[in-house]
Design a protein around this motif. Structure first.
Motif, PDB file in Angstrom:
ATOM      1  N   ALA A  14       0.942  -1.240  -0.115  1.00 20.06           N
ATOM      2  CA  ALA A  14       0.015  -0.097   0.074  1.00 20.06           C
ATOM      3  C   ALA A  14       0.834   1.108   0.028  1.00 20.06           C
ATOM      4  CB  ALA A  14      -0.893  -0.085   1.241  1.00 20.06           C
ATOM      5  N   CYS A  15       2.018   1.130   0.359  1.00 21.63           N
ATOM      6  CA  CYS A  15       3.316   2.291   0.341  1.00 21.63           C
ATOM      7  C   CYS A  15       3.506   2.650  -1.019  1.00 21.63           C
ATOM      8  CB  CYS A  15       4.362   1.959   1.286  1.00 21.63           C
ATOM      9  SG  CYS A  15       3.784   1.687   2.803  1.00 21.63           S
ATOM     10  N   PHE A  16       3.268   1.761  -2.045  1.00 17.56           N
ATOM     11  CA  PHE A  16       3.748   2.035  -3.484  1.00 17.56           C
ATOM     12  C   PHE A  16       2.441   2.760  -4.362  1.00 17.56           C
ATOM     13  CE2 PHE A  16       6.791  -0.899  -1.875  1.00 17.56           C
ATOM     14  CZ  PHE A  16       7.384  -0.550  -2.605  1.00 17.56           C
ATOM     15  N   LYS A  17       2.488   3.857  -4.920  1.00 16.18           N
ATOM     16  CA  LYS A  17       1.276   4.519  -5.411  1.00 16.18           C
ATOM     17  C   LYS A  17       1.785   5.005  -6.878  1.00 16.18           C
ATOM     18  CE  LYS A  17       2.520   8.955  -3.736  1.00 16.18           C
ATOM     19  NZ  LYS A  17       2.006  10.377  -2.937  1.00 16.18           N
ATOM     20  N   PRO A  18       0.667   5.535  -7.782  1.00 19.99           N
ATOM     21  CA  PRO A  18       0.956   6.126  -9.167  1.00 19.99           C
ATOM     22  C   PRO A  18       1.284   7.642  -8.822  1.00 19.99           C
ATOM     23  CG  PRO A  18      -1.258   5.757  -8.583  1.00 19.99           C
ATOM     24  CD  PRO A  18      -0.781   5.298  -7.471  1.00 19.99           C
ATOM     25  N   SER A  19       1.412   8.186  -9.977  1.00 19.54           N
ATOM     26  CA  SER A  19       1.387   9.834 -10.031  1.00 19.54           C
ATOM     27  C   SER A  19       0.122  10.310  -9.829  1.00 19.54           C
ATOM     28  CB  SER A  19       2.087  10.369 -11.158  1.00 19.54           C
ATOM     29  OG  SER A  19       3.286   9.650 -11.278  1.00 19.54           O
ATOM     30  N   LYS A  20       0.038  11.658  -9.551  1.00 20.58           N
ATOM     31  CA  LYS A  20      -1.355  12.028  -9.264  1.00 20.58           C
ATOM     32  C   LYS A  20      -2.115  11.958 -10.819  1.00 20.58           C
ATOM     33  CE  LYS A  20      -3.582  16.401  -7.818  1.00 20.58           C
ATOM     34  NZ  LYS A  20      -3.224  17.733  -7.336  1.00 20.58           N
ATOM     35  N   GLY A  21      -3.501  11.623 -10.474  1.00 21.46           N
ATOM     36  CA  GLY A  21      -4.446  11.365 -11.594  1.00 21.46           C
ATOM     37  C   GLY A  21      -4.313  10.306 -12.261  1.00 21.46           C
ATOM     38  N   LYS A  22      -3.459   9.221 -11.897  1.00 25.14           N
ATOM     39  CA  LYS A  22      -3.258   7.991 -12.451  1.00 25.14           C
ATOM     40  C   LYS A  22      -3.693   6.685 -11.534  1.00 25.14           C
ATOM     41  CE  LYS A  22       0.373   9.422 -15.469  1.00 25.14           C
ATOM     42  NZ  LYS A  22      -0.367   9.339 -16.723  1.00 25.14           N
ATOM     43  N   LEU A  23      -3.691   5.669 -11.891  1.00 20.38           N
ATOM     44  CA  LEU A  23      -3.992   4.482 -11.302  1.00 20.38           C
ATOM     45  C   LEU A  23      -3.011   3.282 -11.468  1.00 20.38           C
ATOM     46  CD1 LEU A  23      -7.894   3.915 -11.116  1.00 20.38           C
ATOM     47  CD2 LEU A  23      -6.683   4.770  -9.389  1.00 20.38           C
ATOM     48  N   LEU A  24      -2.784   2.253 -10.669  1.00 24.82           N
ATOM     49  CA  LEU A  24      -2.015   1.329 -10.905  1.00 24.82           C
ATOM     50  C   LEU A  24      -2.893   0.036 -11.409  1.00 24.82           C
ATOM     51  CD1 LEU A  24       0.713   1.295  -7.934  1.00 24.82           C
ATOM     52  CD2 LEU A  24       0.932   1.864 -10.204  1.00 24.82           C
ATOM     53  N   VAL A  25      -2.583  -0.633 -12.522  1.00 28.49           N
ATOM     54  CA  VAL A  25      -2.954  -1.567 -13.036  1.00 28.49           C
ATOM     55  C   VAL A  25      -2.135  -3.129 -12.746  1.00 28.49           C
ATOM     56  CG1 VAL A  25      -4.058  -2.979 -14.818  1.00 28.49           C
ATOM     57  CG2 VAL A  25      -4.361  -0.621 -14.688  1.00 28.49           C
ATOM     58  N   ALA A  26      -2.516  -4.206 -12.104  1.00 31.44           N
ATOM     59  CA  ALA A  26      -1.607  -5.334 -11.699  1.00 31.44           C
ATOM     60  C   ALA A  26      -2.228  -6.524 -12.644  1.00 31.44           C
ATOM     61  CB  ALA A  26      -1.404  -5.468 -10.222  1.00 31.44           C
TER      62      ALA A  26
ATOM     63  N   LEU B 115      -4.336 -20.182 -19.979  1.00 29.26           N
ATOM     64  CA  LEU B 115      -3.450 -19.112 -19.241  1.00 29.26           C
ATOM     65  C   LEU B 115      -4.454 -18.344 -18.650  1.00 29.26           C
ATOM     66  CD1 LEU B 115      -0.216 -18.004 -21.138  1.00 29.26           C
ATOM     67  CD2 LEU B 115      -0.174 -19.233 -18.891  1.00 29.26           C
ATOM     68  N   LEU B 116      -4.580 -18.372 -17.275  1.00 28.28           N
ATOM     69  CA  LEU B 116      -5.450 -17.669 -16.832  1.00 28.28           C
ATOM     70  C   LEU B 116      -4.635 -16.412 -16.045  1.00 28.28           C
ATOM     71  CD1 LEU B 116      -8.397 -16.984 -15.597  1.00 28.28           C
ATOM     72  CD2 LEU B 116      -7.620 -18.372 -13.374  1.00 28.28           C
ATOM     73  N   VAL B 117      -5.311 -15.144 -16.323  1.00 27.35           N
ATOM     74  CA  VAL B 117      -4.738 -13.874 -15.866  1.00 27.35           C
ATOM     75  C   VAL B 117      -5.626 -13.148 -14.845  1.00 27.35           C
ATOM     76  CG1 VAL B 117      -3.384 -11.750 -16.538  1.00 27.35           C
ATOM     77  CG2 VAL B 117      -3.379 -13.726 -17.928  1.00 27.35           C
ATOM     78  N   GLU B 118      -5.091 -12.965 -13.682  1.00 29.33           N
ATOM     79  CA  GLU B 118      -5.994 -12.272 -12.777  1.00 29.33           C
ATOM     80  C   GLU B 118      -5.410 -10.885 -12.545  1.00 29.33           C
ATOM     81  OE1 GLU B 118      -5.299 -14.768  -9.378  1.00 29.33           O
ATOM     82  OE2 GLU B 118      -7.149 -16.056  -9.657  1.00 29.33           O
ATOM     83  N   TRP B 119      -6.358  -9.869 -12.664  1.00 29.45           N
ATOM     84  CA  TRP B 119      -5.887  -8.467 -12.581  1.00 29.45           C
ATOM     85  C   TRP B 119      -7.003  -7.211 -11.695  1.00 29.45           C
ATOM     86  CZ3 TRP B 119      -8.808  -4.266 -14.598  1.00 29.45           C
ATOM     87  CH2 TRP B 119      -9.972  -4.729 -15.316  1.00 29.45           C
ATOM     88  N   GLY B 120      -6.355  -6.244 -11.373  1.00 27.40           N
ATOM     89  CA  GLY B 120      -7.264  -5.315 -10.606  1.00 27.40           C
ATOM     90  C   GLY B 120      -6.352  -4.023 -10.824  1.00 27.40           C
ATOM     91  N   THR B 121      -7.273  -3.014 -10.555  1.00 24.92           N
ATOM     92  CA  THR B 121      -6.651  -1.658 -10.545  1.00 24.92           C
ATOM     93  C   THR B 121      -6.959  -0.990  -9.073  1.00 24.92           C
ATOM     94  OG1 THR B 121      -8.950  -0.426 -11.099  1.00 24.92           O
ATOM     95  CG2 THR B 121      -7.621  -1.335 -12.878  1.00 24.92           C
ATOM     96  N   GLY B 122      -5.936   0.020  -8.906  1.00 19.82           N
ATOM     97  CA  GLY B 122      -6.176   0.746  -7.565  1.00 19.82           C
ATOM     98  C   GLY B 122      -5.279   1.876  -7.488  1.00 19.82           C
ATOM     99  N   GLU B 123      -5.533   2.682  -6.484  1.00 21.41           N
ATOM    100  CA  GLU B 123      -4.825   3.786  -6.038  1.00 21.41           C
ATOM    101  C   GLU B 123      -3.576   3.551  -5.335  1.00 21.41           C
ATOM    102  OE1 GLU B 123      -6.995   6.612  -3.806  1.00 21.41           O
ATOM    103  OE2 GLU B 123      -8.475   6.886  -5.441  1.00 21.41           O
ATOM    104  N   ASN B 124      -3.139   2.272  -5.153  1.00 19.90           N
ATOM    105  CA  ASN B 124      -2.002   1.719  -4.744  1.00 19.90           C
ATOM    106  C   ASN B 124      -1.844   0.343  -5.101  1.00 19.90           C
ATOM    107  OD1 ASN B 124      -2.712  -0.100  -2.320  1.00 19.90           O
ATOM    108  ND2 ASN B 124      -3.620   2.041  -1.393  1.00 19.90           N
ATOM    109  N   TRP B 125      -0.416  -0.143  -4.925  1.00 20.14           N
ATOM    110  CA  TRP B 125      -0.332  -1.674  -5.195  1.00 20.14           C
ATOM    111  C   TRP B 125      -0.941  -2.673  -4.574  1.00 20.14           C
ATOM    112  CZ3 TRP B 125       5.400  -3.893  -5.102  1.00 20.14           C
ATOM    113  CH2 TRP B 125       5.585  -5.009  -5.930  1.00 20.14           C
ATOM    114  N   ALA B 126      -1.259  -2.368  -3.482  1.00 19.23           N
ATOM    115  CA  ALA B 126      -2.059  -3.194  -2.653  1.00 19.23           C
ATOM    116  C   ALA B 126      -3.444  -3.508  -3.145  1.00 19.23           C
ATOM    117  CB  ALA B 126      -1.919  -3.144  -1.220  1.00 19.23           C
TER     118      ALA B 126
END
Length: 845
Positions: A607-619, A830-841
């Protein structure tokens, strides 16, 4: 020169321990072979050393000593002496006679005696000559330290600093005299000679004893003066230790009447030496023959020599369409065409003049880091030598210019300073070998195109939340303080909890807990594995484990990572392509692939890893990719059916193991099946499985037996991998990545078993590494993701992390999953699980 560092009236005598250098050279440089496949690594390294000594020291008296054949008196005294050692490798034994021939050509007397080791012969000659001549023992064997005297020196020219050790230096280093060295070795033992020493006695204890009691005899007489625990260690083994000293003590009386003339050197025969070096393809060693440099410079002048021109002098010609060597120096670029070389200032990179030509470089990533303008060139215009050498031998670990040059120097006859010419010659040679090994496609289609992708990821970095780091750190420090107070209270004293030695003293000496295991040096182990097995023994054990977990968070992540951010608050790691034998990428400075994922602190850390302002992370990450690859490669019907039907693979396995319907499987049974599923992939044996599941060895063996009886195609697949590895000496992944397994047919059972486990692990894990690398290339080049402005910022094992504008994050995630799922066609999805968020967690879910 060594002569300048010693005082002498009469000529020094050089005594060379040939056997120790032979073995060291053989294992240090395993790749060197003649074109017909004959190993030449040991010959080359030893001859190079001898030429250096002859050239620089000009010895009048010198001897080269090899171990004699057959058992020695030590084998008669102690049957296990050196019994653990396998026989001499065929590749080494084939080099003995050629080396002896080379020593003869060099004019150096060579000696071998039946039933005597080289060390004993050296001891004999040292004893005869040390009173009138300084004796310089050229060796890497620690046993010879006992021969040091006022006029006896030890010199290892292959060591890092190559310093000479004298009697005074030895005393400063150890605090004892050379004559006490056999006593010391008897106490601590010598694993290389299978001498056990006294259990629990390490170097520090042995030296302390010998400083107080100068010999074993005096130590025995003063036994009552030792601490009770020390008395206990020593008393039981006192008789043995005198035997061990007889094994470690050399025999200075093994020679009689040897005269100085027996070690008289004669000038090397240059004609024979040239023929020998040609026969064994040691072209570069010709430069070391006396007079060779003058000849080289003359030939260089005749050919036009090496051109070195700065931009204001003779300019680099237009090299477009040519085959070149390119070397990145500290202040300039070196460029080579055939045997000519130019030097060009970094201020004017020769990019335009090297367009549309093949450029052999030692590290493409270093070139990109120096100047990103090089990335305008298609990656197909380069050949990365370090990557090529890595693919040929991924176990090497060192792919620096120096290491690569040393390996290939005998075959290219290029001076070390002509680094661009070396790049050209070595690069072409490596490329041919990759092609012959079936690895060129992997190099050109996967590894090379990945270099610019990694550079862009490193440059982008990932944002971190400094406030979240600070808050987390303060809480961890508070918990550490509380744990420290509780641990001190239970221990009844304060001590350094970070010190394994002090922790062991508290647990085993003062609290009286039962020790489980010892370290290689004989101390009681307090490793986490050991402490996990001791949780029920005392409340303090669990608190120490908690302390270590939090201390690692503090010292590895929470304090150092914020110090490494740039002015924009982003953290930049380095992705390493050359670090793992399976082909997986690693991360360093800082290592972001070891960031905790699960458990109590994993989500909080991410949760301590985050994107730049106005962006989200996609894992996005591959679900159970290694088990899916196992299903594909083994074609086991149970695995194929489970993955094809999107079943829970661990429940399916548990059903097979416990003979139950999937719906009846308990969570504990699923946990056990999951441990077995992944454990057997990584070569887990019954001993480790019993520890992981807290069951008996018999139960663990039964689990493994049932697993392979129910998944018999998996068993057959593993067996096929092992048989093929034994037949060809290596294994390959789905993409053709190769890993050498030199111990697969070893007579040492443990080494052979480890090689078999490595074979299975490499095929599966290496194939998974290939898939994630293909995914990185596909994601980087995908036009839809590019149009959405997504930036790939991190790769961790089977997971990719993108940063993207918030409004299009959902669309980017959907596209990312499709791209990753489509890079490889397997018999199972090949199953891929994904999500988005305001931090890596949040994104990792």
């Amino acid at each position: 020169m060594i002569r300048e560092k010693i005082e002498y009236k009469n000529e020094p005598v050089f005594l060379i321990d040939g056997s120790s250098f032979l073995y060291r050279a053989f294992y240090a440089y395993p790749d060197l072979k003649r074109s017909d496949g004959l190993p030449t690594n040991a010959i080359y390294i030893v001859i190079r050393m001898l030429l250096k000594i002859v050239k620089e020291e000009k010895p009048e008296y010198m001897g080269f000593f090899l171990d004699g054949k057959g058992p020695t008196f030590r084998h008669e005294l102690y049957i296990p002496y050196k019994a653990q050692r396998p026989g001499m490798p065929e590749g080494l034994s084939a080099q003995i006679e050629p080396l002896r021939e080379a020593v003869r050509i060099l004019g150096i007397p060579e000696y071998t005696a039946q039933g005597l080791e080289a060390d004993d012969l050296i001891a004999g000659y040292t004893e005869i000559f040390k009173s009138k001549h300084p004796v310089i023992i050229v060796a890497s064997d620690k046993d010879l330290k006992q021969l040091l005297d006022d006029h006896v020196y030890l010199w290892d020219p292959g060591a890092k600093n190559a310093e000479i050790l004298d009697c005074d230096g030895f005393r400063r280093e150890t605090g004892i005299g050379p004559e006490q060295w056999p006593d010391y070795q008897a106490l601590v033992g010598d694993s290389s000679d299978n001498i056990p020493g006294i259990p629990g006695v390490g170097p520090k204890t042995a030296l302390n004893w010998l400083k107080k009691f100068p010999s074993l005899e005096e130590l025995q007489a003063g036994l009552d003066e030792l601490k009770p625990k020390e008395q206990e260690k020593l008393r039981e083994h006192m008789d043995d230790v005198f035997l061990y000293r007889r094994l470690t003590k050399l025999k200075p009386d093994c020679l009689s009447g040897a005269g100085l003339e027996t070690l008289k050197t004669r000038p090397a025969d240059p004609v024979e030496l040239q023929k020998f070096l040609d026969e064994y393809e040691f072209k570069s060693l010709k430069n070391e023959i006396p007079g060779s440099q003058e000849l080289k410079h003359e030939q260089s002048r005749e050919k036009g020599g090496v051109q070195k021109a700065w931009a204001e002098k003779e300019e680099l010609p237009d090299c477009r369409g040519q085959i070149t060597g390119l070397y990145l120096g500290q202040d300039s670029y070196l460029v080579a065409l055939e045997d000519q070389e130019w030097e060009v200032s970094k201020k004017t990179p020769p990019i335009e003049k090297l367009e549309f030509c093949k450029k052999y470089v030692f590290s493409l990533k270093d070139l990109y880091r120096e100047n990103q303008d090089w990335m305008q060139e298609p990656v197909s215009g380069f050949f990365d030598i370090s990557l090529g050498v890595y693919l040929l031998n991924p176990e090497e670990r060192d792919y620096s210019f120096d290491r690569i040059f040393r390996t290939y120097a005998p075959e290219i006859a290029v001076h070390r300073e002509n680094r661009a010419v070396a790049a050209l010659k070595i690069g072409q040679m490596v490329e041919k070998r990759l092609d012959a090994a079936g690895l060129l496609g992997l190099m050109q289609e996967l590894e090379m195109p990945l270099v610019p992708v990694l550079c862009r990821m490193e440059s982008a970095g990932i944002g971190i939340d400094l406030a979240a780091f600070d808050n987390f750190l303060r809480q961890v420090k508070k918990s550490l303080d509380d744990l420290t107070a509780s641990i001190y209270s239970l221990a009844g004293k304060e001590f350094n909890i970070r010190s394994t030695q002090q922790t062991a003293q508290v647990l085993f000496d003062e609290l009286g807990l039962k020790a489980r295991r010892k370290t290689p040096k004989g101390a009681y182990s307090t490793s986490n594995v050991v402490l996990e097995s001791m949780r029920r023994d005392h409340d303090i054990v669990d608190l120490i484990l908690q302390y270590r977990t939090l201390e690692k968070l503090r010292s590895t992540y929470l304090e150092p990572l914020p110090r490494k951010v740039d002015v924009g608050g982003r953290l930049h790691t380095t992705f390493n392509q050359l670090a793992t034998a399976t082909g997986r990428l690693s991360s360093s400075n800082p290592n972001l692939q070891n960031i905790p994922i699960k458990g109590e602190f994993g989500p909080r850390m991410r949760a301590c890893f985050k994107p730049s302002k106005g962006k989200l992370l996609v894992a996005a990450d591959y679900s159970q990719i290694e088990l899916r690859i196992l299903a594909h490669m083994s074609m086991d019907p149970n695995l194929l059916q489970a993955f094809g039907g999107n079943e829970d693979i661990h429940r399916r396995t548990a059903g097979l193991l416990f003979d139950k319907d999937i719906q009846e499987v308990s969570q504990d049974e699923r946990r056990k099946a999951k441990t077995i599923n992944f454990g057997l992939l990584y070569g887990m044996g019954p001993q480790k499985l019993s520890r992981e599941l807290s069951i008996s060895m018999e139960e663990a063996k039964e689990f493994i037996s049932v697993y392979f009886s129910k998944l018999d195609r998996v068993r057959d697949f593993y067996q096929q991998i092992e048989e093929k590895a034994q037949e060809q000496g290596y294994v390959t992944t789905m993409a053709g990545r190769r890993r050498l397994l030199p111990d697969i047919n070893s007579r040492n059972t443990n080494m052979a078993q480890q090689a078999r486990r490595t074979a299975v692990n490499t095929v599966i894990q290496g194939s998974a590494a290939d898939v994630i690398k293909k995914a990185m290339l596909a994601v980087d080049s995908d036009s839809e993701l590019r149009s959405l402005g997504s930036v790939m910022v991190l790769q961790v094992h089977d997971e990719l992390l993108l940063e993207v504008d918030a409004p299009v994050a959902q669309k980017a995630g959907e596209r990312l999953a499709r791209v990753m799922a489509g890079v490889e066609s397997l018999e199972v999805p090949l199953l891929v699980e994904w999500g988005t968020g305001e931090n890596w967690a949040e994104a990792h879910g």
